[in-house]
Design an enzyme around this catalytic site. Structure first.
Site, PDB file in Angstrom:
ATOM      1  N   SER A  19     -12.734  -4.129   0.940  1.00 15.05           N
ATOM      2  CA  SER A  19     -13.577  -3.240   0.120  1.00 15.05           C
ATOM      3  C   SER A  19     -15.048  -3.452   0.473  1.00 15.05           C
ATOM      4  CB  SER A  19     -13.334  -3.447  -1.380  1.00 15.05           C
ATOM      5  OG  SER A  19     -12.032  -3.044  -1.742  1.00 15.05           O
ATOM      6  N   PRO A  20     -15.413  -3.332   1.749  1.00 17.71           N
ATOM      7  CA  PRO A  20     -16.781  -3.671   2.179  1.00 17.71           C
ATOM      8  C   PRO A  20     -17.841  -2.708   1.644  1.00 17.71           C
ATOM      9  CG  PRO A  20     -15.589  -2.647   3.983  1.00 17.71           C
ATOM     10  CD  PRO A  20     -14.573  -2.894   2.885  1.00 17.71           C
ATOM     11  N   LEU A  21     -17.394  -1.550   1.135  1.00 20.06           N
ATOM     12  CA  LEU A  21     -18.360  -0.598   0.567  1.00 20.06           C
ATOM     13  C   LEU A  21     -18.286  -0.601  -0.963  1.00 20.06           C
ATOM     14  CD1 LEU A  21     -17.821   2.287   3.159  1.00 20.06           C
ATOM     15  CD2 LEU A  21     -19.604   0.523   3.138  1.00 20.06           C
ATOM     16  N   GLY A  22     -17.575  -1.568  -1.510  1.00 14.42           N
ATOM     17  CA  GLY A  22     -17.479  -1.670  -2.964  1.00 14.42           C
ATOM     18  C   GLY A  22     -16.296  -0.925  -3.548  1.00 14.42           C
TER      19      GLY A  22
ATOM     20  N   TYR B 105       0.860  -1.189   0.000  1.00 17.51           N
ATOM     21  CA  TYR B 105       0.000   0.000   0.000  1.00 17.51           C
ATOM     22  C   TYR B 105       0.893   1.236   0.000  1.00 17.51           C
ATOM     23  CZ  TYR B 105      -3.865  -3.145   1.328  1.00 17.51           C
ATOM     24  OH  TYR B 105      -4.797  -4.151   1.371  1.00 17.51           O
TER      25      TYR B 105
HETATM   26  N1  LIG Z   1      -6.699  -8.285   1.041  1.00 12.29           N
HETATM   27  C1  LIG Z   1      -6.862  -7.662  -0.103  1.00 12.29           C
HETATM   28  O1  LIG Z   1      -6.546  -8.182  -1.191  1.00 12.29           O
HETATM   29  C2  LIG Z   1      -7.441  -6.275  -0.083  1.00 12.29           C
HETATM   30  C3  LIG Z   1      -7.838  -5.672  -1.296  1.00 12.29           C
HETATM   31  C4  LIG Z   1      -8.401  -4.393  -1.230  1.00 12.29           C
HETATM   32  C5  LIG Z   1      -8.555  -3.753  -0.007  1.00 12.29           C
HETATM   33  N2  LIG Z   1      -8.142  -4.358   1.141  1.00 12.29           N
HETATM   34  C6  LIG Z   1      -8.342  -3.717   2.457  1.00 12.29           C
HETATM   35  O2  LIG Z   1      -9.704  -3.364   2.580  1.00 12.29           O
HETATM   36  C7  LIG Z   1      -9.803  -1.994   2.965  1.00 12.29           C
HETATM   37  C8  LIG Z   1     -11.095  -1.390   2.467  1.00 12.29           C
HETATM   38  O3  LIG Z   1     -11.184  -1.449   1.074  1.00 12.29           O
HETATM   39  P1  LIG Z   1     -11.186  -0.130   0.153  1.00 12.29           P
HETATM   40  O4  LIG Z   1     -10.542   0.964   0.899  1.00 12.29           O
HETATM   41  O5  LIG Z   1     -10.679  -0.554  -1.161  1.00 12.29           O
HETATM   42  O6  LIG Z   1     -12.720   0.117  -0.130  1.00 12.29           O
HETATM   43  P2  LIG Z   1     -14.021   0.468   0.737  1.00 12.29           P
HETATM   44  O7  LIG Z   1     -13.752   0.331   2.169  1.00 12.29           O
HETATM   45  O8  LIG Z   1     -15.108  -0.320   0.138  1.00 12.29           O
HETATM   46  O9  LIG Z   1     -14.250   1.982   0.330  1.00 12.29           O
HETATM   47  C9  LIG Z   1     -13.385   2.981   0.755  1.00 12.29           C
HETATM   48  C10 LIG Z   1     -14.062   4.322   0.576  1.00 12.29           C
HETATM   49  O10 LIG Z   1     -15.245   4.344   1.333  1.00 12.29           O
HETATM   50  C11 LIG Z   1     -15.497   5.624   1.800  1.00 12.29           C
HETATM   51  N3  LIG Z   1     -16.142   5.475   3.119  1.00 12.29           N
HETATM   52  C12 LIG Z   1     -15.665   4.820   4.198  1.00 12.29           C
HETATM   53  N4  LIG Z   1     -16.546   4.843   5.207  1.00 12.29           N
HETATM   54  C13 LIG Z   1     -17.616   5.535   4.764  1.00 12.29           C
HETATM   55  C14 LIG Z   1     -18.839   5.915   5.340  1.00 12.29           C
HETATM   56  N5  LIG Z   1     -19.146   5.541   6.588  1.00 12.29           N
HETATM   57  N6  LIG Z   1     -19.711   6.636   4.593  1.00 12.29           N
HETATM   58  C15 LIG Z   1     -19.407   6.998   3.321  1.00 12.29           C
HETATM   59  N7  LIG Z   1     -18.260   6.669   2.716  1.00 12.29           N
HETATM   60  C16 LIG Z   1     -17.362   5.956   3.416  1.00 12.29           C
HETATM   61  C17 LIG Z   1     -14.159   6.302   1.947  1.00 12.29           C
HETATM   62  O11 LIG Z   1     -14.339   7.645   1.564  1.00 12.29           O
HETATM   63  P3  LIG Z   1     -13.328   8.832   1.936  1.00 12.29           P
HETATM   64  O12 LIG Z   1     -12.126   8.607   1.061  1.00 12.29           O
HETATM   65  O13 LIG Z   1     -14.108  10.034   1.578  1.00 12.29           O
HETATM   66  O14 LIG Z   1     -12.996   8.691   3.379  1.00 12.29           O
HETATM   67  C18 LIG Z   1     -13.230   5.487   1.066  1.00 12.29           C
HETATM   68  O15 LIG Z   1     -12.777   6.201  -0.048  1.00 12.29           O
HETATM   69  C19 LIG Z   1      -8.564  -1.357   2.358  1.00 12.29           C
HETATM   70  O16 LIG Z   1      -8.295  -0.119   2.939  1.00 12.29           O
HETATM   71  C20 LIG Z   1      -7.531  -2.421   2.638  1.00 12.29           C
HETATM   72  O17 LIG Z   1      -7.094  -2.290   3.974  1.00 12.29           O
HETATM   73  C21 LIG Z   1      -7.609  -5.607   1.108  1.00 12.29           C
END
Ligand SMILES: NC(=O)c1ccc[n+]([C@@H]2O[C@H](COP(=O)([O-])OP(=O)(O)OC[C@H]3O[C@@H](n4cnc5c(N)ncnc54)[C@H](OP(=O)(O)O)[C@@H]3O)[C@@H](O)[C@H]2O)c1
Length: 314
Positions: free
Chosen positions: A219-222, A54
């Site tokens: 990516s719990p929010l997509g 990351y």
């Molecule tokens: N193991 C793997 O292969 C893998 C792959 C991908 C991700 N991950 C992990 O999963 C984590 C989460 O995935 P992600 O960051 O890709 O996607 P995500 O959690 O689905 O979406 C992230 C986005 O959601 C927004 N958000 C968060 N909380 C919110 C809320 N309560 N209301 C409205 N919007 C909200 C944030 O906006 P703002 O930017 O405006 O704050 C951020 O940009 C990553 O950070 C990483 O640690 C792991």
């Protein structure tokens, strides 16, 4: 909402995914990045998810781990509070600079995994990483060797606990046969993608629930590009949110928590406000009817990060 378990650890039901804080397209200024982590911790969050890759680019591998370590040092919580914070990191993916941009690869040999884990521990400033994931599988290394390498990281004291990310049920079962589950000091967590958008691993979640293995939906929010659209893409999430005076994103996190007592979502944030809003979702209690209605919605998307590599030989 009660706390959740990762082996012997107790954590707040919702963690913080730290990846977007180092993403090339969204990396916030340092003070805001630190404030985002602190907002999560101040809201009760005790699980921070990071990985060696990351970073805004190949030249900065480790960026996010360094940021997490800095955020923890700079946090105003008591040392007791800090001790309660669990940092999970991952290794097994490589990222090097190429003439046309970053070149991604896999490095799943026991030697490579040991090297990556040592580098992560150094960046995090810890003797032993709380929880170390094999991030993605290396198609060129037999599966058993990769699981053996992960167990070696634990045996060598570089990580206290180990987990797998992006695995199928067959791969999880093989790993459980090789190194055991949480009771044996083996696989105590799985991190796979799961959201309103993408739900493909119901069998993995069932096994995790049976074996007491924490399941961390990534990516719990997509994903960052679609997180803002949960309510507009999935009307049921918006309607349930209205009934609870919450947001569709909070309902998505509460719904994930309702799938199993072993689920610990790790939403990413780049702003303190979203970090706080996500943590607040732990207090949102859905009815059984709402839970079932949300589960019945159609997932509309492909994976946020599709895997283009074949599975390694098993
Ligand atoms: N193991 C793997 O292969 C893998 C792959 C991908 C991700 N991950 C992990 O999963 C984590 C989460 O995935 P992600 O960051 O890709 O996607 P995500 O959690 O689905 O979406 C992230 C986005 O959601 C927004 N958000 C968060 N909380 C919110 C809320 N309560 N209301 C409205 N919007 C909200 C944030 O906006 P703002 O930017 O405006 O704050 C951020 O940009 C990553 O950070 C990483 O640690 C792991």
């Amino acid at each position: 909402m009660d706390a959740r378990r990762i082996a012997d650890l107790t954590v707040f039901p919702i963690g913080l995914g730290c990846m977007p804080l180092s993403d090339r397209h969204m990396v916030p200024e340092r003070p805001r990045a630190l404030a985002t982590v602190h907002a999560a911790l101040d809201s009760g969050v005790t699980l921070l998810d990071t990985a060696d890759i990351y970073a805004p680019g190949a030249a900065h591998v480790g960026h996010n781990e360094v940021l997490v370590a800095e955020a923890l040092r700079a946090w105003g919580g008591s040392s007791q509070d800090r001790d309660r914070v669990v940092v999970a990191t991952k290794g097994g993916i490589t990222r090097v600079a190429g003439p046309d941009g970053d070149v991604w690869g896999r490095a799943g040999t026991p030697e490579a995994l040991g090297r990556a884990a040592r580098a992560s521990a150094a960046r995090l400033g810890v003797d032993a990483i709380d929880l170390y994931f094999l991030h993605r599988l290396d198609p060129a290394v037999p599966y058993d060797e990769q699981v053996g390498g992960l167990a070696q990281v634990r045996d060598d004291g570089i990580a206290a606990r180990i987990g797998l990310s992006n695995v199928t049920l067959a791969q999880l079962d093989r790993a459980l046969a090789l190194v055991g589950g949480p009771e044996e000091g083996g696989i105590c967590a799985v991190q796979n993608e799961w959201s309103p958008r993408y739900r493909r691993d119901a069998d993995v979640l069932v096994r995790c629930t049976e074996r007491g293995i924490a399941f961390l939906p990534w990516s719990p929010l997509g994903g960052a590009n679609q997180a803002g659209d949960v309510g507009s893409r999935y009307a049921a999430f918006a309607e349930v949110a209205a009934a609870h005076a919450g947001t569709a994103q909070q309902v998505a996190l509460a719904w994930l928590l309702g799938l199993s007592p072993l689920v610990i979502p790790i939403p990413g944030s780049t702003r303190p406000a979203t970090a706080r809003a996500s943590a607040a979702a732990a207090a949102l209690e859905l009815t059984a009817e709402e839970q079932a209605r949300l589960t019945a919605t159609e997932p509309l998307g492909e994976s946020v990060f599709p895997d283009d590599q074949p599975a390694p030989p098993m």
